[in-house]
Structures are given as C-alpha cells and as structure tokens.
Design a protein around this motif. Structure first.
Motif, PDB file in Angstrom:
ATOM      1  N   ALA A  29       0.697  -1.133  -0.137  1.00  0.00           N
ATOM      2  CA  ALA A  29       0.081  -0.186  -0.004  1.00  0.00           C
ATOM      3  C   ALA A  29       0.751   1.233   0.010  1.00  0.00           C
ATOM      4  CB  ALA A  29      -1.086  -0.037   1.127  1.00  0.00           C
ATOM      5  N   LEU A  30       1.759   1.352   0.752  1.00  0.00           N
ATOM      6  CA  LEU A  30       2.896   2.302   0.812  1.00  0.00           C
ATOM      7  C   LEU A  30       3.594   2.500  -0.399  1.00  0.00           C
ATOM      8  CD1 LEU A  30       4.269   1.904   4.451  1.00  0.00           C
ATOM      9  CD2 LEU A  30       2.970   3.859   3.633  1.00  0.00           C
ATOM     10  N   HIS A  31       4.025   1.497  -0.984  1.00  0.00           N
ATOM     11  CA  HIS A  31       4.572   1.623  -2.489  1.00  0.00           C
ATOM     12  C   HIS A  31       3.747   2.233  -3.373  1.00  0.00           C
ATOM     13  CE1 HIS A  31       6.715   0.392  -5.919  1.00  0.00           C
ATOM     14  NE2 HIS A  31       5.668  -0.358  -6.501  1.00  0.00           N
ATOM     15  N   SER A  74       3.426   5.816  -3.190  1.00  0.00           N
ATOM     16  CA  SER A  74       4.656   6.295  -3.531  1.00  0.00           C
ATOM     17  C   SER A  74       5.145   6.314  -4.970  1.00  0.00           C
ATOM     18  CB  SER A  74       5.676   5.736  -2.635  1.00  0.00           C
ATOM     19  OG  SER A  74       5.657   6.288  -1.284  1.00  0.00           O
ATOM     20  N   GLU A  75       4.431   5.182  -5.706  1.00  0.00           N
ATOM     21  CA  GLU A  75       4.620   5.158  -7.006  1.00  0.00           C
ATOM     22  C   GLU A  75       3.270   4.727  -7.648  1.00  0.00           C
ATOM     23  OE1 GLU A  75       7.118   5.720  -8.969  1.00  0.00           O
ATOM     24  OE2 GLU A  75       8.941   5.699  -7.811  1.00  0.00           O
ATOM     25  N   LEU A 135      -5.008   1.058  -9.324  1.00  0.00           N
ATOM     26  CA  LEU A 135      -5.140   1.478  -8.102  1.00  0.00           C
ATOM     27  C   LEU A 135      -5.362   2.857  -7.883  1.00  0.00           C
ATOM     28  CD1 LEU A 135      -2.792  -0.533  -6.111  1.00  0.00           C
ATOM     29  CD2 LEU A 135      -5.039  -1.302  -6.466  1.00  0.00           C
ATOM     30  N   GLN A 136      -5.731   3.631  -9.237  1.00  0.00           N
ATOM     31  CA  GLN A 136      -5.547   5.079  -9.211  1.00  0.00           C
ATOM     32  C   GLN A 136      -6.535   5.647  -8.148  1.00  0.00           C
ATOM     33  OE1 GLN A 136      -6.099   6.754 -13.076  1.00  0.00           O
ATOM     34  NE2 GLN A 136      -5.801   8.913 -12.468  1.00  0.00           N
ATOM     35  N   ALA A 137      -7.740   5.047  -8.391  1.00  0.00           N
ATOM     36  CA  ALA A 137      -9.035   5.351  -7.762  1.00  0.00           C
ATOM     37  C   ALA A 137      -8.559   5.330  -6.206  1.00  0.00           C
ATOM     38  CB  ALA A 137     -10.260   4.792  -7.914  1.00  0.00           C
ATOM     39  N   TRP A 138      -8.182   4.285  -5.686  1.00  0.00           N
ATOM     40  CA  TRP A 138      -7.676   3.981  -4.272  1.00  0.00           C
ATOM     41  C   TRP A 138      -6.608   4.840  -3.819  1.00  0.00           C
ATOM     42  CZ3 TRP A 138      -3.059   2.589  -2.016  1.00  0.00           C
ATOM     43  CH2 TRP A 138      -3.257   2.094  -0.514  1.00  0.00           C
ATOM     44  N   VAL A 139      -5.489   5.037  -4.529  1.00  0.00           N
ATOM     45  CA  VAL A 139      -4.492   6.101  -4.104  1.00  0.00           C
ATOM     46  C   VAL A 139      -5.169   7.539  -4.074  1.00  0.00           C
ATOM     47  CG1 VAL A 139      -2.534   7.197  -5.338  1.00  0.00           C
ATOM     48  CG2 VAL A 139      -2.795   4.778  -5.201  1.00  0.00           C
ATOM     49  N   THR A 140      -6.180   8.060  -5.063  1.00  0.00           N
ATOM     50  CA  THR A 140      -6.681   9.349  -5.162  1.00  0.00           C
ATOM     51  C   THR A 140      -7.171   9.528  -3.615  1.00  0.00           C
ATOM     52  OG1 THR A 140      -6.638   9.303  -7.377  1.00  0.00           O
ATOM     53  CG2 THR A 140      -7.892  10.989  -6.124  1.00  0.00           C
ATOM     54  N   LEU A 170       4.534 -18.645   0.627  1.00  0.00           N
ATOM     55  CA  LEU A 170       3.879 -18.201  -0.587  1.00  0.00           C
ATOM     56  C   LEU A 170       2.816 -17.152  -0.079  1.00  0.00           C
ATOM     57  CD1 LEU A 170       2.933 -21.376  -2.524  1.00  0.00           C
ATOM     58  CD2 LEU A 170       5.120 -20.041  -2.666  1.00  0.00           C
ATOM     59  N   ILE A 171       2.828 -16.089  -0.357  1.00  0.00           N
ATOM     60  CA  ILE A 171       2.004 -14.982   0.382  1.00  0.00           C
ATOM     61  C   ILE A 171       1.504 -14.181  -0.837  1.00  0.00           C
ATOM     62  CG2 ILE A 171       2.094 -12.697   1.677  1.00  0.00           C
ATOM     63  CD1 ILE A 171       4.372 -13.972   3.264  1.00  0.00           C
ATOM     64  N   PRO A 172       0.120 -14.208  -0.901  1.00  0.00           N
ATOM     65  CA  PRO A 172      -0.717 -13.377  -2.067  1.00  0.00           C
ATOM     66  C   PRO A 172      -0.608 -11.919  -1.557  1.00  0.00           C
ATOM     67  CG  PRO A 172      -2.044 -14.638  -0.540  1.00  0.00           C
ATOM     68  CD  PRO A 172      -0.880 -14.917  -0.400  1.00  0.00           C
ATOM     69  N   THR A 173      -0.919 -11.035  -2.657  1.00  0.00           N
ATOM     70  CA  THR A 173      -1.175  -9.592  -2.416  1.00  0.00           C
ATOM     71  C   THR A 173      -1.966  -9.307  -3.418  1.00  0.00           C
ATOM     72  OG1 THR A 173      -0.180  -7.700  -2.659  1.00  0.00           O
ATOM     73  CG2 THR A 173       0.773  -9.269  -3.825  1.00  0.00           C
ATOM     74  N   SER A 174      -2.973  -8.335  -3.067  1.00  0.00           N
ATOM     75  CA  SER A 174      -3.951  -7.636  -3.854  1.00  0.00           C
ATOM     76  C   SER A 174      -3.567  -6.453  -4.402  1.00  0.00           C
ATOM     77  CB  SER A 174      -5.259  -7.520  -3.100  1.00  0.00           C
ATOM     78  OG  SER A 174      -6.380  -6.940  -3.987  1.00  0.00           O
ATOM     79  N   LEU A 175      -2.876  -5.602  -3.660  1.00  0.00           N
ATOM     80  CA  LEU A 175      -2.043  -4.204  -4.316  1.00  0.00           C
ATOM     81  C   LEU A 175      -1.156  -4.534  -5.091  1.00  0.00           C
ATOM     82  CD1 LEU A 175      -2.896  -2.388  -1.069  1.00  0.00           C
ATOM     83  CD2 LEU A 175      -4.338  -2.493  -3.037  1.00  0.00           C
TER      84      LEU A 175
END
Length: 368
Positions: free
Chosen positions: A28-30, A33-34, A41-46, A244-249
């Motif tokens: 999420a922090l990444h 920042s980028e 994820l533009q809507a979420w970041v905004t 094994l670790i899943p990520t959604s973001l």
C-alpha cells in the motif's frame, strides 16, 4: 537469468500459503509512493491521498526508500526469524512484534537494501560492522538528499530508535487508512490462499506454483524453483520452510525474498490482469532485439499492412532473397510474424497483436 530457490530436502508441511497484513501494508505504501506502477489502483490512491493527514504524509516521505522501489524485506520480518520456519502473525500487531525478533544487523541491512546496494543473497557483514559499507551507505544516501542522509545517520547510530519510529508509523498508517483497506482485501486473499493450499495438498507444489504465476516453475528432478525475473539471485530452504504470500495491491510485482539465511518467500499478485502466458524475460529480449534492426523495422512496416512472400520483400527492399530470409527467420523465431501457404507461395505477416503487447510485456517484466 532469474531467481532460483533450492528446495532440496524441503518437507511438504514446511510449505505454507499464508496472508500477511504487514506485507500488504508495504505494498500500500509502495502504491501511494509510485502510483504509476499501479494504474489499476488510481482511484484508491487518489482517495487515500485526499484524506491523508499532512503530518502523516510528511512522515511517509522520511523513509520512502523503504517502499518506493518495491518494499523492504522489513515488511516480511517473519522470514528473518532464526529457524526460518516462522509464519506471519495473525494480526498487524503480531507482525510488528516480529520486527523485534530481528537483530540490529538484520534490521539495518534490510532497511538499507536499496540505499547501500548491500550483497543481498550472499553472506557478509553489514554497515554496523563494516566501516567501508557504512561510508558507502552515507555516500549513497547523500546522493538522494538531506532527508535520507538524516534517516541513514540515525539508523546507523541508533537502530532501536528507528525500529520504534517505524513501528509507530505503521500503526498510524493502519489507523489512518490501511485497516479499512485490509478488511476489504482480506476475503479475496483468504480465498486465494485456500485455493493454493488445496492445490499443495492434493496436487503438489508444482501445481500450486503454476497457479501462483506462469513465471514460476518447478524442476522437481533438480529440486529447484525458478522465478523468471530480469535479475539473478539464489536461495535455499535448507532445514527451513517456504512461504507463498498473496497480495491484492501488488500487481505487477512478483517478488522473491531470497536474502541470505532468511526463509524464502514468494510474494505474488492475485486478481491481476496479466495474460495467461506472458512471455519469459528471454522471449521478450529476443523480440525487442529482433525489432531493433533497421532493416527488420522497415520490413515490419510492410508486414503490418499485408502478407508478403520472400521474393516480394526482396524486391521492395532491394535485397537478395537469402538476406530477406535471414531477417524473416529472426522475426519468426521471436514469434513476431505468422506464415501461411497459398499454393506454392509462403506468405509472411506481422502478428500485430503480439507487437501491440510489447510495451505492457516490457513494463510487466521490469516491474515483476
């Protein structure tokens, strides 16, 4: 090319598919920042940025090198706990407690991974014990501005102080925006972890890895996992485990923690828009090399507009048929053209769909 994990002697029960709220907070922090890495994820970041407390936003910039490039291994402290069998905590608070189980040397090495360019998957002393690496860390920090110099100086002088700062910062992020996000994502990640676990139990590691990503393959005979990435690295499970670790973001990042003497971790994206079988790094390199030649670029201009025989291309470009055939062979080997027979003639045509994907394929490969 790629990252290889030696799984010789790995017991089936030592492979686990688990969730990590701390790793997802790192992503999420990444993304904040980028955002260009994550257009989906533009809507979420905004939304998050618009309601972010200015003081917290300033603190986010103090150490953004921990998550701007991708994110530091500090977001997976379970992998560094001695014994290499520790799982992520069930809550963010429990995962933050695992940070305290890392030695000061481990904490500093991981925190300076992107700043100091320390040897990643080989043994060696870090900047707390190696004066040369200490100077190098400060020199590289200076090139990135005064705020990073200040952070690096504080980190090297008093690691526990920075550890406390990071814990409090992550707790504040959780309260400000991440807890709500995690409650929404957890269901999707839990379902994916359950699916991968069922594959592990009933069909084996190879099937589970194939479901993780087409870029991950298992060579059972060699007891080796290979992750197709634009870089090199090696790790061993030894008497430890594999996570094994899943990520959604995290899409398009498929990350491999292969730090020396840490438990290997595959941090993989779920629900990503990547094609079912993206080209390997070698295939992508072959295609881009094929298109870099000026003659082949001019040939592609013709082949994109219609089908041509070898003799027709030779006439258009003022070259001999054997010369044209050699260039066609390069394009065909790279998978950029299709051929079909019409009577006694063989017609060649550019595969426009493949060429159109090159930009996104290239971006996915360098961010993978």
């Amino acid at each position: 090319m790629g990252v290889h994990i030696d799984i010789t002697g790995l017991r089936p029960e030592r492979t686990a598919v688990v969730l990590s709220s701390l790793a997802e907070l790192g992503m999420a922090l990444h993304a904040l920042s980028e955002p260009a890495h994550h257009p989906g994820l533009q809507a979420w970041v905004t939304g998050v940025t618009a309601r972010l407390d200015p003081h917290l936003a300033d603190r986010m910039c103090e150490a953004d090198f921990l998550w701007r490039t991708t994110f530091s291994d500090l977001f997976l402290p379970c992998a560094g706990v001695p014994g290499r069998t520790t799982l992520p905590g069930a809550t963010l608070a429990e995962e933050l407690d695992l940070l305290d189980k890392l030695s000061d040397e481990q904490f500093v090495d991981a925190a300076l991974e992107f700043t100091c360019a320390l040897p990643y998957d080989v043994p060696g002393g870090g900047p707390l014990v190696d004066e040369g690496l200490r100077r190098r860390a400060l020199e590289l920090a200076a090139a990135r501005g005064p705020s990073q110099v200040l952070f690096t100086e504080r980190l090297l002088a008093d690691p526990p102080r920075i550890r406390d700062w990071l814990r409090q910062f992550l707790r504040d992020c959780d309260e400000a925006f991440f807890a709500e996000t995690w409650s929404r994502l957890r269901q999707q990640l839990t379902a994916d972890a359950r699916l991968k676990t069922d594959l592990l139990r009933h069909k084996g590691l190879g099937e589970a890895l194939a479901a993780v990503s087409p870029a991950v393959t298992l060579d059972a005979a060699a007891a080796r996992i290979t992750v197709d990435k634009l870089g090199d690295g090696r790790s061993v499970t030894g008497d430890g485990g594999l996570l094994l670790i899943p990520t959604s973001l995290g899409w398009p990042h498929l990350m491999v923690l292969h730090r020396h003497n840490w438990q290997p971790v595959l941090h993989y994206p779920v629900g990503s828009p990547e094609p079912a079988a993206p080209p390997s790094v070698d295939q992508l390199s072959l295609r881009m090399t094929a298109l870099s030649h000026p003659v082949r670029m001019r040939m592609c201009r013709n082949l994109a507009r219609g089908a041509f025989t070898t003799s027709e291309l030779a006439q258009v470009h003022g070259m001999t048929a054997p010369e044209i055939s050699r260039h066609l062979g390069v394009l065909k080997k790279a998978g950029l053209i299709t051929t079909r027979r019409r009577g006694r003639y063989v017609l060649h045509q550019l595969d426009v769909t493949v060429v159109a994907r090159l930009g996104s394929d290239f971006l996915e490969s360098i961010l993978r």
